[in-house]
Design an enzyme around this catalytic site. Structure first.
Site, PDB file in Angstrom:
ATOM      1  N   SER A 178      -2.134  -6.965  -7.028  1.00  0.00           N
ATOM      2  CA  SER A 178      -0.710  -6.665  -7.157  1.00  0.00           C
ATOM      3  C   SER A 178       0.005  -7.977  -7.440  1.00  0.00           C
ATOM      4  CB  SER A 178      -0.192  -6.082  -5.838  1.00  0.00           C
ATOM      5  OG  SER A 178       1.217  -6.095  -5.811  1.00  0.00           O
ATOM      6  N   TYR A 190       0.010  -5.773   3.580  1.00  0.00           N
ATOM      7  CA  TYR A 190      -0.129  -5.535   2.138  1.00  0.00           C
ATOM      8  C   TYR A 190      -0.363  -6.821   1.339  1.00  0.00           C
ATOM      9  CZ  TYR A 190       0.409  -3.299  -2.359  1.00  0.00           C
ATOM     10  OH  TYR A 190       0.161  -2.838  -3.636  1.00  0.00           O
TER      11      TYR A 190
END
Ligand SMILES: *[C@@H]1O[C@H](CO)[C@@H](O)[C@H](O)[C@H]1NC(C)=O
Length: 332
Positions: A178, A190
């Protein structure tokens, strides 16, 4: 012809012209090389994780249309059934929970039978979860681990289990990281997990290229998927807030949570792109190009904001986030 001839011809800008020509030539060669494709797609098998929705789901449909044998790992029965119904008989699904060693082993044994002597051309580690995200202090260790289990341990466990099949086909490993694996802009597991995917993938690429295996990293910006879905993110923020002690809550103040949620809505609604094909096109390139790239950034926010930010001094992101996010009421 001597150099004097060129100087006479081009004047004092000779150096500039030469450099310009070389740059243009380099770009043209790069574009040509980048556009070359592999052959024999109808003989190749690709395994994709996280196919219930989002990027994985769309990728399966696209790869099926390209003629690949698609093996789709889905977390739920419903996800698997819906996908099978939408795609057709060539695509095969298997139930897969990437946080469960036994489930991974079963899926691998199943895939091994499916691919037979051909081996596995590609594995796309796409399954991911973003919950919970929020201010770091609000997390318990279990909250970090919940995300890490899926996004980090899941990717590592899947890769290690399927590596023998990939090696057999001299295939590809495509890991979905990401832009938040380049810029740590959010508390919780995350960003940590996505930085881990970047590191793991770089090591893999450097260790496995001897065997003809390519490792590609996909770095999507913000897209409208389950990962950026506001309802579950906000539900989790409320849960995190409720697990704080009154003392800690007091340091943030009553209004903090509402402000935080408002900012998050504003940002997500402004930047989330609904065109998921920008990401699946990168995955497709990684699987079908003769010379896949090491990194793919997908989406305008990735290309124009996050990736450039990742090369800047940390204070740039520090100041940017400080300007955007709410302030706790009792700061030092
Ligand atoms: C996935 O496996 C883990 C570990 O066994 C388990 O705790 C979790 O409930 C499973 N998730 C689903 C959706 O089945």
């Amino acid at each position: 012809m001597d150099t004097q001839f060129f100087y006479d011809l081009l004047g004092e800008n000779a150096c500039l012209y030469t450099c310009g020509t070389l740059v243009v030539l380099w770009i043209l060669v790069w574009l040509y090389r980048d556009s070359l494709e592999i052959e024999g797609i109808p003989d190749k098998y690709v395994f994709v994780t996280g196919c219930d929705s989002g990027f994985g789901n769309l990728l399966c449909r696209k790869l099926d249309r390209r003629g690949f044998h698609v093996l789709a790992g889905c977390l739920t029965e419903k996800g698997a059934d819906d996908l099978k119904r939408a795609v057709g008989p060539n695509l095969k699904t298997v139930l897969l929970n990437v946080t469960n060693e036994e489930s991974i082993q079963k899926a691998m044994e199943w895939a091994k039978k499916e691919v037979g002597e051909k081996g596995l051309w590609g594995i796309v580690n796409n399954a991911g979860s973003s919950l919970p995200m929020g201010p770091s202090e609000w997390m318990k260790v279990e909250d970090f681990q919940r995300t890490l289990k899926v996004n980090m341990n899941g990717v590592i466990a899947m890769t290690m289990a399927f590596l023998p099949l990939i090696k057999k086909a001299r295939g590809r490993i495509v890991n979905v990281a990401s832009v938040l694996g380049r810029v740590a802009a959010n508390g919780g597991g995350y960003c940590i997990s996505k930085f881990a995917v970047e590191g793991f993938s770089d090591c893999l690429r450097r260790d496995l290229h001897y065997f003809g295996i390519n490792v590609c990293i996909i770095e999507p910006g913000f897209f409208k998927t389950a990962v950026t879905s506001l309802d579950p993110l906000e539900r989790e923020l409320h849960r995190l807030w409720n697990q704080l002690s009154p003392e800690v809550k007091a340091t943030y103040g009553d209004k903090y949570l509402d402000k935080y949620i408002k900012v998050q809505r504003l940002i997500m609604n402004a930047v989330c792109d609904s065109d998921l094909s920008k990401v699946t096109n990168c995955m497709e390139h990684a699987l079908t190009a003769a010379h896949p790239r090491s990194r793919y950034s997908a989406g305008w926010d990735a290309k124009l904001l996050w990736i450039p930010l990742s090369y800047m001094p940390a204070c740039v992101v520090d100041i940017g986030l400080k300007l955007v996010l709410p302030r706790p009421s009792k700061c030092a």
